[in-house]
Write an enzyme that holds these catalytic residues in place. Structure first.
Site, short mmCIF file in Angstrom:
data_model
loop_
_atom_site.label_atom_id
_atom_site.label_comp_id
_atom_site.label_asym_id
_atom_site.label_seq_id
_atom_site.Cartn_x
_atom_site.Cartn_y
_atom_site.Cartn_z
N HIS A 68 35.32 -36.50 3.10
CA HIS A 68 35.99 -35.74 2.04
C HIS A 68 37.17 -36.49 1.43
O HIS A 68 38.05 -35.88 0.82
CB HIS A 68 36.48 -34.40 2.61
CG HIS A 68 35.38 -33.58 3.21
ND1 HIS A 68 34.25 -33.22 2.51
CD2 HIS A 68 35.23 -33.06 4.46
CE1 HIS A 68 33.45 -32.50 3.31
NE2 HIS A 68 34.02 -32.41 4.49
N ASP A 92 29.48 -32.68 2.37
CA ASP A 92 28.77 -32.44 3.62
C ASP A 92 27.27 -32.34 3.39
O ASP A 92 26.47 -32.90 4.14
CB ASP A 92 29.26 -31.13 4.27
CG ASP A 92 30.69 -31.24 4.76
OD1 ASP A 92 31.01 -32.23 5.42
OD2 ASP A 92 31.49 -30.34 4.45
N HIS A 142 35.02 -36.26 10.70
CA HIS A 142 34.36 -36.67 9.46
C HIS A 142 35.22 -36.46 8.22
O HIS A 142 35.00 -37.07 7.19
CB HIS A 142 33.04 -35.89 9.28
CG HIS A 142 33.24 -34.52 8.69
ND1 HIS A 142 33.77 -33.47 9.41
CD2 HIS A 142 33.00 -34.03 7.45
CE1 HIS A 142 33.83 -32.40 8.64
NE2 HIS A 142 33.37 -32.70 7.44
N HIS A 152 0.81 -1.23 0.00
CA HIS A 152 0.00 0.00 0.00
C HIS A 152 0.83 1.27 0.00
O HIS A 152 0.29 2.36 0.04
CB HIS A 152 -0.93 0.04 1.22
CG HIS A 152 -1.74 -1.19 1.43
ND1 HIS A 152 -1.30 -2.24 2.20
CD2 HIS A 152 -2.96 -1.55 0.95
CE1 HIS A 152 -2.22 -3.21 2.21
NE2 HIS A 152 -3.23 -2.81 1.45
N ASP A 209 33.78 -30.98 14.34
CA ASP A 209 33.83 -32.35 13.81
C ASP A 209 34.97 -32.51 12.81
O ASP A 209 34.77 -32.49 11.60
CB ASP A 209 32.49 -32.71 13.17
CG ASP A 209 32.40 -34.18 12.82
OD1 ASP A 209 33.46 -34.81 12.60
OD2 ASP A 209 31.29 -34.72 12.79
S1 FES Z 1 1.69 -0.64 3.18
FE1 FES Z 1 0.20 -2.16 3.51
S2 FES Z 1 1.43 -3.89 3.99
FE2 FES Z 1 2.87 -2.31 3.75
FE LIG Z 2 33.03 -31.32 5.91
#
Ligand code: FES
Ligand SMILES: [Fe+2]
Length: 446
Positions: free
Chosen positions: A217, A351, A212, A107, A209
């Site tokens: 890897h 990962d 691992h 708005h 960790d």
């Molecule tokens: S102006 Fe209405 S939700 Fe931001």
């Molecule tokens: Fe990793």
């Protein structure tokens, strides 16, 4: 009321290293996590170099909530919810940029860079001139502060100062942000991708960790360097009473055998040794600042694990370079970070596959959610009075002390109404107000 403390204490037995995977998948626990943990902890927002000029902003998240962090005209930084006070629409949909105002696209309510509501369309007719704009600015964070360029904020006005929150972790953070006189800068661009798993799995891995790496890897590290280690590499681990963790190997500062940064790193390490001492001049490893900021300094990579649901999180990945490094070094650091830890990085995808498959198993299974996971590695082998390294220190690269303290801290946040910082203050030698003690910690423990 805090979350059902007894129920959670049953799921997180950090003393014995037993954790129920329900904490990674339960929707109710996740909603409480947003309120109890992300609603109170100091959370990383951005680095100074990402918003250098007045009007510069970066859009991020604190827990599940979108937050704009913006440089003000006077050089200070503010952070506020990216949610219009009229109907909650985002007032800024750009990832970052420079702005004087944010106009909501629903708005048209418009806010200045400080978050003040400065314009409302047709205010005289629509609101009969009765809307008090001064009361309808964007919701500001409760506290914002920075440590050596790292900007953090909290939604909790009663949270302790940032430095208290970071505690011993600053000793380790300095190896990365303050190792050379010029400090660091974050290069433009943030790579984001989604993992179907729980954010804590990633955060705990980066907290400590090292175990691992050799298996997960094995092939990707073989591509860029010496590959799978035979046995445990020399190194150490730091576990903070405050949930932070760091795990590092020593003696190597790059993953590349044929290191394009070798010469620069060698020169830099001499400078670092002068500034920070020999112990901190050659740490290669990974860390987590509790709860969800992590990094791999030697791979020039900083990341935040943004929760998006109990079984979904986003990785936001930044490349960090030494601010005063020559351009060709910065380029090489960026290339190395992208090739290894980028979204399709050779190391990163290993990962992600683990985290994602574990998330699938927890989402689909029932029996797999009933068993405890084992966090017992190194239990009882940490020392709290290491002559050099502060915090709880384990003189090996393998151990789960950082994870145990991560979940201990998580449990405190989840089961206390008051800010759970008491033990940290006690450990720094300051007096403790008994009334502030975390009220659900079992007697006799700390
Ligand atoms: S102006 Fe209405 S939700 Fe931001
Ligand atoms: Fe990793």
């Amino acid at each position: 009321m805090a979350f059902d403390a007894a129920e959670l204490h049953g799921k997180v037995d950090w003393r014995n290293g037993l954790i129920s995977p329900e904490i990674f998948i339960d929707e109710k626990i996740y909603r409480e996590e947003l309120r109890q943990l992300f609603g109170r902890a100091w959370l990383f927002l951005a680095h100074d170099s990402m918003i250098p000029k007045p009007g510069d902003f970066f859009n991020t998240y604190m827990g599940g909530d979108p937050v704009i962090v913006a440089r003000q005209k006077d050089g200070s930084v503010k952070a506020y919810l990216n949610a219009c006070r009229h109907r909650g629409m985002k007032v800024c949909r750009a990832e970052d940029g420079n702005a004087r105002n944010f106009m909501c696209t629903y708005h048209g309510w418009t806010y200045d860079i400080a978050g003040n509501l400065v314009s409302v369309p047709n205010a005289a007719d629509a609101y009969h001139g009765e809307l008090d704009r001064s009361r309808w600015g964007l919701v500001q964070v409760a506290q914002i502060d920075s440590y050596k360029g790292l900007i953090f904020a909290t939604f909790d006005p009663s949270a302790p100062p940032l430095l208290d929150y970071l505690g011993d972790m600053t000793y380790y953070i300095d190896t990365w942000v303050d190792h050379v006189p010029g400090g660091i800068e974050v290069l433009p661009g943030c790579v984001k991708w989604t993992i179907h798993g729980n954010w804590k799995i990633a955060a705990e891995q980066f907290a400590g960790d090292g175990y691992h790496a050799a298996v997960t890897h094995s092939s990707s590290l073989g591509l860029v360097g010496e590959g799978m280690w035979g046995g445990m590499p020399p190194g150490g681990q730091f576990a903070s009473r405050l949930g932070h963790g760091h795990s590092f190997v020593t003696g190597r500062v790059t993953r590349f055998d044929d290191d394009p940064l070798g010469e620069y790193n060698a020169r830099r390490n001499a400078v670092v040794e002068d500034r920070l001492g020999p112990e901190r001049s050659n740490m290669l490893g990974n860390f987590t600042v509790f709860p969800n900021m992590s990094g791999l300094p030697a791979s020039a990579n900083l990341r935040v694990w943004h929760p998006k649901g109990p079984n979904t999180f986003e990785i936001w990945s930044f490349t960090v370079v030494d601010k005063d490094a020559p351009d060709h070094v910065k380029k090489a650091q960026q290339l190395s970070a992208t090739l290894t830890e980028g979204a399709a990085g050779t190391v990163e995808v290993d990962d992600g596959e683990n985290w994602d498959l574990m998330g699938q198993m927890l989402a689909q299974g029932h029996q797999t959610r009933q068993m405890s996971w084992n966090y017992q590695m190194g239990l009882g082998h940490e020392v709290d009075d290491h002559p050099v390294h502060p915090g709880s220190f384990n003189a090996t690269y393998y151990g789960e002390g950082p994870q145990r303290t991560f979940y201990r801290r998580w449990l405190e946040f989840m089961t206390t109404e008051k800010w759970p910082h008491v033990d940290a203050v006690r450990e720094s030698g300051e007096p403790v107000d008994a009334a502030d003690r975390a009220d659900t910690s079992p007697a006799g423990t700390r």
